[in-house]
Design a protein around this motif. Structure first.
Motif, PDB file in Angstrom:
ATOM      1  N   THR A 446       0.839  -1.191   0.000  1.00 41.71           N
ATOM      2  CA  THR A 446       0.000   0.000   0.000  1.00 41.71           C
ATOM      3  C   THR A 446       0.872   1.238   0.000  1.00 41.71           C
ATOM      4  O   THR A 446       1.681   1.441   0.915  1.00 41.71           O
ATOM      5  N   VAL A 447       0.729   2.063  -1.032  1.00 43.89           N
ATOM      6  CA  VAL A 447       1.460   3.328  -1.132  1.00 43.89           C
ATOM      7  C   VAL A 447       0.491   4.404  -1.594  1.00 43.89           C
ATOM      8  O   VAL A 447      -0.589   4.110  -2.110  1.00 43.89           O
ATOM      9  N   ARG A 448       0.881   5.665  -1.406  1.00 45.31           N
ATOM     10  CA  ARG A 448       0.069   6.796  -1.855  1.00 45.31           C
ATOM     11  C   ARG A 448       0.904   7.670  -2.787  1.00 45.31           C
ATOM     12  O   ARG A 448       2.028   8.038  -2.447  1.00 45.31           O
ATOM     13  N   PRO A 449       0.378   8.006  -3.962  1.00 44.96           N
ATOM     14  CA  PRO A 449       1.095   8.941  -4.839  1.00 44.96           C
ATOM     15  C   PRO A 449       0.945  10.365  -4.337  1.00 44.96           C
ATOM     16  O   PRO A 449      -0.023  10.705  -3.636  1.00 44.96           O
ATOM     17  N   LEU A 450       1.870  11.213  -4.698  1.00 44.99           N
ATOM     18  CA  LEU A 450       1.842  12.614  -4.281  1.00 44.99           C
ATOM     19  C   LEU A 450       0.560  13.304  -4.753  1.00 44.99           C
ATOM     20  O   LEU A 450       0.017  14.167  -4.050  1.00 44.99           O
ATOM     21  N   ARG A 451       0.064  12.926  -5.926  1.00 49.58           N
ATOM     22  CA  ARG A 451      -1.122  13.594  -6.467  1.00 49.58           C
ATOM     23  C   ARG A 451      -2.363  13.380  -5.607  1.00 49.58           C
ATOM     24  O   ARG A 451      -3.322  14.132  -5.712  1.00 49.58           O
ATOM     25  N   ASP A 452      -2.362  12.371  -4.729  1.00 56.08           N
ATOM     26  CA  ASP A 452      -3.517  12.160  -3.838  1.00 56.08           C
ATOM     27  C   ASP A 452      -3.701  13.305  -2.859  1.00 56.08           C
ATOM     28  O   ASP A 452      -4.779  13.461  -2.278  1.00 56.08           O
ATOM     29  N   TYR A 453      -2.676  14.110  -2.648  1.00 55.33           N
ATOM     30  CA  TYR A 453      -2.739  15.188  -1.656  1.00 55.33           C
ATOM     31  C   TYR A 453      -2.874  16.557  -2.300  1.00 55.33           C
ATOM     32  O   TYR A 453      -2.711  17.572  -1.633  1.00 55.33           O
ATOM     33  N   ALA A 458      -3.196  21.756  -8.954  1.00 56.41           N
ATOM     34  CA  ALA A 458      -1.751  21.582  -8.791  1.00 56.41           C
ATOM     35  C   ALA A 458      -1.190  20.745  -9.939  1.00 56.41           C
ATOM     36  O   ALA A 458      -1.685  19.663 -10.236  1.00 56.41           O
ATOM     37  N   ASP A 459      -0.146  21.229 -10.553  1.00 57.37           N
ATOM     38  CA  ASP A 459       0.463  20.544 -11.684  1.00 57.37           C
ATOM     39  C   ASP A 459       1.608  19.676 -11.170  1.00 57.37           C
ATOM     40  O   ASP A 459       2.782  19.992 -11.306  1.00 57.37           O
ATOM     41  N   VAL A 469       4.508   9.262  -1.757  1.00 55.43           N
ATOM     42  CA  VAL A 469       4.643   9.721  -0.375  1.00 55.43           C
ATOM     43  C   VAL A 469       4.745   8.467   0.483  1.00 55.43           C
ATOM     44  O   VAL A 469       3.766   7.736   0.647  1.00 55.43           O
ATOM     45  N   LEU A 470       5.924   8.194   1.014  1.00 49.56           N
ATOM     46  CA  LEU A 470       6.181   6.945   1.731  1.00 49.56           C
ATOM     47  C   LEU A 470       6.340   7.204   3.224  1.00 49.56           C
ATOM     48  O   LEU A 470       7.299   7.831   3.668  1.00 49.56           O
ATOM     49  N   GLY A 471       5.390   6.723   4.020  1.00 55.27           N
ATOM     50  CA  GLY A 471       5.502   6.801   5.472  1.00 55.27           C
ATOM     51  C   GLY A 471       6.346   5.654   5.990  1.00 55.27           C
ATOM     52  O   GLY A 471       6.241   4.520   5.507  1.00 55.27           O
ATOM     53  N   TYR A 472       7.195   5.925   6.965  1.00 57.50           N
ATOM     54  CA  TYR A 472       8.109   4.901   7.461  1.00 57.50           C
ATOM     55  C   TYR A 472       8.117   4.770   8.980  1.00 57.50           C
ATOM     56  O   TYR A 472       8.627   3.778   9.526  1.00 57.50           O
ATOM     57  N   ALA A 473       7.577   5.730   9.713  1.00 57.73           N
ATOM     58  CA  ALA A 473       7.749   5.757  11.168  1.00 57.73           C
ATOM     59  C   ALA A 473       7.147   4.535  11.847  1.00 57.73           C
ATOM     60  O   ALA A 473       7.665   4.063  12.866  1.00 57.73           O
ATOM     61  N   HIS A 474       6.067   4.006  11.311  1.00 55.65           N
ATOM     62  CA  HIS A 474       5.366   2.897  11.953  1.00 55.65           C
ATOM     63  C   HIS A 474       5.935   1.534  11.580  1.00 55.65           C
ATOM     64  O   HIS A 474       5.433   0.506  12.041  1.00 55.65           O
ATOM     65  N   LEU A 475       6.984   1.501  10.737  1.00 61.51           N
ATOM     66  CA  LEU A 475       7.552   0.247  10.255  1.00 61.51           C
ATOM     67  C   LEU A 475       8.937   0.020  10.846  1.00 61.51           C
ATOM     68  O   LEU A 475       9.734   0.949  10.966  1.00 61.51           O
ATOM     69  N   SER A 476       9.241  -1.228  11.175  1.00 61.36           N
ATOM     70  CA  SER A 476      10.591  -1.563  11.614  1.00 61.36           C
ATOM     71  C   SER A 476      11.529  -1.524  10.412  1.00 61.36           C
ATOM     72  O   SER A 476      11.096  -1.638   9.259  1.00 61.36           O
ATOM     73  N   PRO A 477      12.843  -1.370  10.638  1.00 55.43           N
ATOM     74  CA  PRO A 477      13.780  -1.379   9.509  1.00 55.43           C
ATOM     75  C   PRO A 477      13.650  -2.637   8.647  1.00 55.43           C
ATOM     76  O   PRO A 477      13.729  -2.558   7.413  1.00 55.43           O
ATOM     77  N   ALA A 478      13.439  -3.784   9.275  1.00 55.51           N
ATOM     78  CA  ALA A 478      13.307  -5.022   8.501  1.00 55.51           C
ATOM     79  C   ALA A 478      12.078  -4.974   7.598  1.00 55.51           C
ATOM     80  O   ALA A 478      12.123  -5.411   6.432  1.00 55.51           O
TER      81      ALA A 478
END
Length: 493
Positions: A446-453, A458-459, A469-478
């Motif tokens: 599951t990912v979100r493209p920048l255009r979703d925001y 906006a061009d 737009v990749l969220g990472y805080a909730h994921l472990s490094p592995a």
């Protein structure tokens, strides 16, 4: 009472005035549904009582294991003969709805599967994907349970009784004082405790500001484009329309802003969401000059201003002009969004309207939560939590950048090293974007493209680049490494 003194159903013949030892008493609301049956015509009264009692068990209003009142007590409460109640108990015992034992009373049986209504959970949940890079969520496993529990015990032991009454709608003085010191030290704000409001997160702060602006005749507010999709709905709830404002490399573009009739604008200058840029010093000054020239306000959402990894965080815009900037923040990214705990610093011109709106909205934030967080801040626990989160999130951001370089050569990460997400631009060979998104979705990512925001104006979707737009805080490094590998395998497949 002698053991032989039981009625025909085996229920104890309790003495006058003796209440059942457990279960619902005769005066319980559970018996109110029997009152209409007790008022039925004499010939139908017995059948009506049986039907009403049977339906109460089926519907779950009388749960399995509930002890029923004695026939004498229930008959007296309903104003019917004891024989009608005894007959109803015997009939429903024979049918399996009730059970009884000599000297043990009458109970609701466990054979009936009652149709109990269940509350639905409408809280937003992760989609259950193999890898979820949707931004906006911190690592909830980092919540400091032991320190929070210790603070809670301390508060319950020391809190004066009078503090449990209706609070100052702005918040407990103890917490507002602690917040003023914290925000001045960490974010460089001009923090007068008398103009701090404790709120249910930035969402409530935004709505309160919307009402205050509307009361001053401002029915529209500028908003970053791309930007947080929540701002539109929150201001709309207060009757204020958001007008999308384009960005450039330094922040919100001033030229287009001057060409609109809006007199207030909402911004995220420390770490713009979602592009990840920090407003330049020149753009900050231009924004404040604009606000003064139109007698307007800048509404600063400092949603993750504490999380900067390559240098000390840039101070809040509010510190440059506290009479033109309303400042909002919360613990949603540093502790947990479920706490619904935030703060709002308001210019003097908006203070009275915002405080009165807060009073009429909810009469103030919960006192125990405020006292607990005040103690948490005063004892240094909140600073320790911020340091813990910074270490974890910096490591995860570095892991994500390295994984993108390994699996998507030529990709670029834009924005400052801060916050809980990155903007990743993949080379054109991975496009077009809609095909890439379809492939990774089929792979369980599951990912979100920048255009979703972005608003349609906006061009940002031109060309064949894939901008995520990749969220990472909730994921472990592995899990970050595994998720990026899954995306690469989906493309190759």
């Amino acid at each position: 009472m002698r053991p032989s003194e039981t009625n025909r159903s085996g229920e104890p013949a309790e003495a006058e005035g003796e209440a059942p030892s457990s279960g619902a008493g005769p005066g319980s609301p559970a018996w109110e549904l029997l009152l209409p049956a007790a008022s039925a015509p004499a010939r139908a009264r017995g059948r009506s009582l049986q039907a009403a009692l049977r339906e109460a068990v089926r519907a779950g209003r009388l749960a399995p294991g509930t002890r029923l009142p004695s026939s004498r007590d229930l008959a007296a409460d309903l104003g019917v003969s004891r024989g009608l109640i005894t007959e109803a108990y015997e009939q429903l015992t024979a049918e399996g709805y009730l059970r009884s034992g000599r000297g043990a009373g009458t109970w609701v049986g466990g054979a009936v599967r009652a149709a109990r209504p269940r509350a639905r959970d409408l809280a937003p949940r992760p989609p259950g994907a193999r890898a979820d890079f949707v931004p906006g969520t911190p690592d909830l496993s980092l919540f400091p349970r032991a320190a929070w529990a210790a603070a809670q015990r301390g508060v319950l032991a020391e809190l004066p009784h009078h503090d449990l009454g209706y609070p100052d709608p702005r918040g407990l003085p103890r917490l507002r004082t602690a917040l003023a010191e914290l925000l001045a030290r960490r974010r460089g704000v001009v923090a007068d405790p008398e103009r701090i409001l404790v709120v249910s997160g930035v969402a409530q702060a935004t709505t309160l500001l919307g009402f205050a602006l509307h009361a001053r005749g401002m029915t529209s507010v500028g908003a970053e484009n791309p930007g947080s999709p929540q701002h539109d709905a929150l201001y709309a709830a207060a009757g204020v329309t958001t007008v999308p404002m384009p960005l450039d490399d330094e922040g919100l573009a001033i030229g287009p802003l001057r060409d609109t009739p809006v007199r207030s604008v909402v911004v995220t200058p420390a770490h713009q969401f979602p592009t990840g840029i920090a407003y330049s010093a020149r753009r900050r000054a231009e924004l404040l000059d604009w606000a003064r020239s139109v007698d307007g306000f800048v509404l600063e959402d400092d949603y993750d201003g504490d999380f900067r990894y390559d240098r000390a965080p840039v101070g809040a815009l509010q510190g440059l002009d506290p009479e033109r900037v309303a400042y909002a923040g919360s613990v949603s990214k540093s502790l947990a969004p479920g706490l619904r705990l935030g703060w709002l610093l308001v210019p003097e011109a908006l203070a009275d309207e915002v405080i009165e709106r807060k009073r009429t909205m909810d009469l103030g934030h919960p006192t125990l939560d405020q006292a607990l967080f005040a103690r948490f801040v005063e004892r240094g626990d909140y600073d320790r939590q911020l340091r813990r989160c910074q270490r974890a999130y910096r490591e995860r951001r570095d892991t994500l950048v390295a994984a993108l370089e390994e699996h998507f050569p030529g990709s670029a990460v834009s924005g400052i090293a801060a916050g809980l997400h990155v903007i990743a631009t993949l080379p054109r060979r991975y496009g077009p974007e809609k095909h890439f998104l379809a492939r990774v979705a089929d792979a369980g990512v599951t990912v979100r493209p920048l255009r979703d925001y972005a608003h349609e104006t906006a061009d940002i979707a031109a060309g064949e680049d894939v901008r995520l737009v990749l969220g990472y805080a909730h994921l472990s490094p592995a899990r970050i490494r595994a998720g990026v590998r899954l995306m690469a395998e989906a493309f190759r497949g």
